[in-house]
Design an enzyme around this catalytic site. Sequence first.
Site, PDB file in Angstrom:
ATOM      1  N   GLY A  63       0.832  -1.190   0.000  1.00  0.00           N
ATOM      2  CA  GLY A  63       0.000   0.000   0.000  1.00  0.00           C
ATOM      3  C   GLY A  63       0.870   1.244   0.000  1.00  0.00           C
ATOM      4  O   GLY A  63       0.901   2.022  -0.957  1.00  0.00           O
TER       5      GLY A  63
ATOM      6  N   ARG B 166       0.193  10.777  11.060  1.00  0.00           N
ATOM      7  CA  ARG B 166       1.393   9.965  11.301  1.00  0.00           C
ATOM      8  C   ARG B 166       2.419  10.609  12.228  1.00  0.00           C
ATOM      9  O   ARG B 166       2.955   9.937  13.109  1.00  0.00           O
ATOM     10  CB  ARG B 166       2.050   9.545   9.981  1.00  0.00           C
TER      11      ARG B 166
ATOM     12  N   TYR C  75       3.092   8.252  15.370  1.00  0.00           N
ATOM     13  CA  TYR C  75       4.336   7.475  15.466  1.00  0.00           C
ATOM     14  C   TYR C  75       5.578   8.349  15.559  1.00  0.00           C
ATOM     15  O   TYR C  75       6.689   7.833  15.446  1.00  0.00           O
ATOM     16  CB  TYR C  75       4.574   6.616  14.223  1.00  0.00           C
TER      17      TYR C  75
ATOM     18  N   CYS D 233      -6.740  21.234  19.697  1.00  0.00           N
ATOM     19  CA  CYS D 233      -6.426  21.490  21.103  1.00  0.00           C
ATOM     20  C   CYS D 233      -5.733  20.265  21.681  1.00  0.00           C
ATOM     21  O   CYS D 233      -6.238  19.595  22.591  1.00  0.00           O
ATOM     22  CB  CYS D 233      -7.704  21.813  21.861  1.00  0.00           C
ATOM     23  N   GLU D 234      -4.619  19.942  21.078  1.00  0.00           N
ATOM     24  CA  GLU D 234      -3.794  18.790  21.466  1.00  0.00           C
ATOM     25  C   GLU D 234      -2.371  19.232  21.210  1.00  0.00           C
ATOM     26  O   GLU D 234      -2.039  19.613  20.072  1.00  0.00           O
ATOM     27  CB  GLU D 234      -4.078  17.591  20.539  1.00  0.00           C
TER      28      GLU D 234
HETATM   29  C1  LIG Z   1      -1.475  -2.509   5.847  1.00  0.00           C
HETATM   30  C2  LIG Z   1      -1.469  -3.822   5.204  1.00  0.00           C
HETATM   31  C3  LIG Z   1      -0.858  -3.999   3.959  1.00  0.00           C
HETATM   32  C4  LIG Z   1      -0.117  -2.909   3.281  1.00  0.00           C
HETATM   33  O1  LIG Z   1       1.023  -2.591   3.978  1.00  0.00           O
HETATM   34  P1  LIG Z   1       2.023  -1.463   3.443  1.00  0.00           P
HETATM   35  O2  LIG Z   1       3.003  -1.370   4.552  1.00  0.00           O
HETATM   36  O3  LIG Z   1       1.208  -0.257   3.254  1.00  0.00           O
HETATM   37  O4  LIG Z   1       2.601  -1.966   2.192  1.00  0.00           O
HETATM   38  C5  LIG Z   1      -0.938  -5.229   3.365  1.00  0.00           C
HETATM   39  N1  LIG Z   1      -1.579  -6.241   3.966  1.00  0.00           N
HETATM   40  C6  LIG Z   1      -2.174  -6.114   5.153  1.00  0.00           C
HETATM   41  C7  LIG Z   1      -2.852  -7.267   5.736  1.00  0.00           C
HETATM   42  C8  LIG Z   1      -2.130  -4.911   5.805  1.00  0.00           C
HETATM   43  O5  LIG Z   1      -2.720  -4.789   7.000  1.00  0.00           O
END
Ligand SMILES: *Cc1c(COP(=O)(O)O)cnc(C)c1O
Length: 421
Positions: free
Chosen positions: A274, A310, A314, A341-342
């Site tokens: 992703g 993010r 993190y 307000c954080e």
């Molecule tokens: C989030 C996720 C992905 C994608 O991960 P990336 O780090 O964005 O590549 C793929 N499979 C599952 C099951 C996920 O939870």
Amino acid sequence: MNDKKIPFSKQELESIAEKFPTPFHIYDEQGMRDYAKSFVAAFDWNPGFKEFYAIKSAPNPFLMKILRSEGFGIDCSSMAELVLAERIGMKGEEIMFTSNDTPAAEYKKAIELGAIINLDDVAHIKYLEEQAGLPELICFRYNPGALKEGNAIIGHPEEAKYGFTREQLFEGYRMLRDRGIKRFGIHTMVASNELNPDYFVETAQILFELIVELNRELGIRFEFANLGGGIGIPYKPEQEPVDLVRMSKGIREAYEHYIVANGLDPLKIYFESGRAITGPFGFLVSRVLHIKNTYKKYAGLDASMANLMRPALYGSYHHITVLGKEENPSRFMYDVTGSLCENNDKFAINRVLPKMSPGDLVVIHDTGAHGHAMGFNYNGKLRSAELLKRVDGSVDLIRRAETLEDYFSTLDFGRVGNYPV
Ligand SMILES: *Cc1c(COP(=O)(O)O)cnc(C)c1O
């Protein structure tokens, strides 16, 4: 050093911002397509290779349609993600359903769409069978436990809630084989935002070796090995992207060694990345509202962590460019903040940047994954628009900004009027 370029000029973004008020996320179609093509090309040796885009990263149907046209499938893990796939006409084995702690209704939907079901737990075999029926092709998610080191975001595999143990894998596949299932896949995902290509080679080795052992012990053949997601991106200028060609070469060597040598080819290699697919091709564009000088210098933007969570979640680094000031000396240290307000509503802490002024356009890089997607409405912040810069240079609104009416739409103010208190 990669020099964190922006595929827009200042003038271009200023004119876009005249039409679509800041803040907004904007995606670069050309960049996304080029990367998608390079991913597919790196694995052209593997017949049936497929990347299933993890739609949670940027769940926008326009982006998915572009990726689908590059041959990508979709990786879903919730009802909304399955329905998004359905609404753009995706079905069957171009959908991977990799979920955990899954409600019955989601299994039913996944079965209805003909998706590839990737089970997270051995106990879900019975659950799936009772709730939705077993499909003809099924996949299990393996958790290698202490066999594999973890990394910062996903932690150590043995601490992770996902997947089957090794013993459960053998037990599960045996159970399915005995029920007459003939089509099998295997999956693992033990990294997140990992920049070392060898890590993915090692993951492939672990799965390929297991496939050989499962075949020996149970006599079953595997159609695919899904190596999951986790390919990292260079958020920082001193980082380099994962070399896909090198990664593919290493995976191919392992494929020859385990799969081909044991007569288990062809085996399709799948990914469900992703972050790497859209992350670097999205940008959060915002304007400086206020500069504040107290014990520190603050640059207050019109975006907040509701647009990009993010850094607060993190402590992640996101590169920041002050448009039109790229060549100015970076001599001022700012906390770049939003208006929640954080006190953790900060895009950057102690970031050295050129001198900023109210009205400056600021681009926050690498927001194309887990940017808009992780947005929320705390403090009544409205979700921003998403724009797409098309290959021909035009700019298209692919999600409008929320309005106050959207925000209040789940409340019944009429009833509040007569509410007995
Ligand atoms: C989030 C996720 C992905 C994608 O991960 P990336 O780090 O964005 O590549 C793929 N499979 C599952 C099951 C996920 O939870």
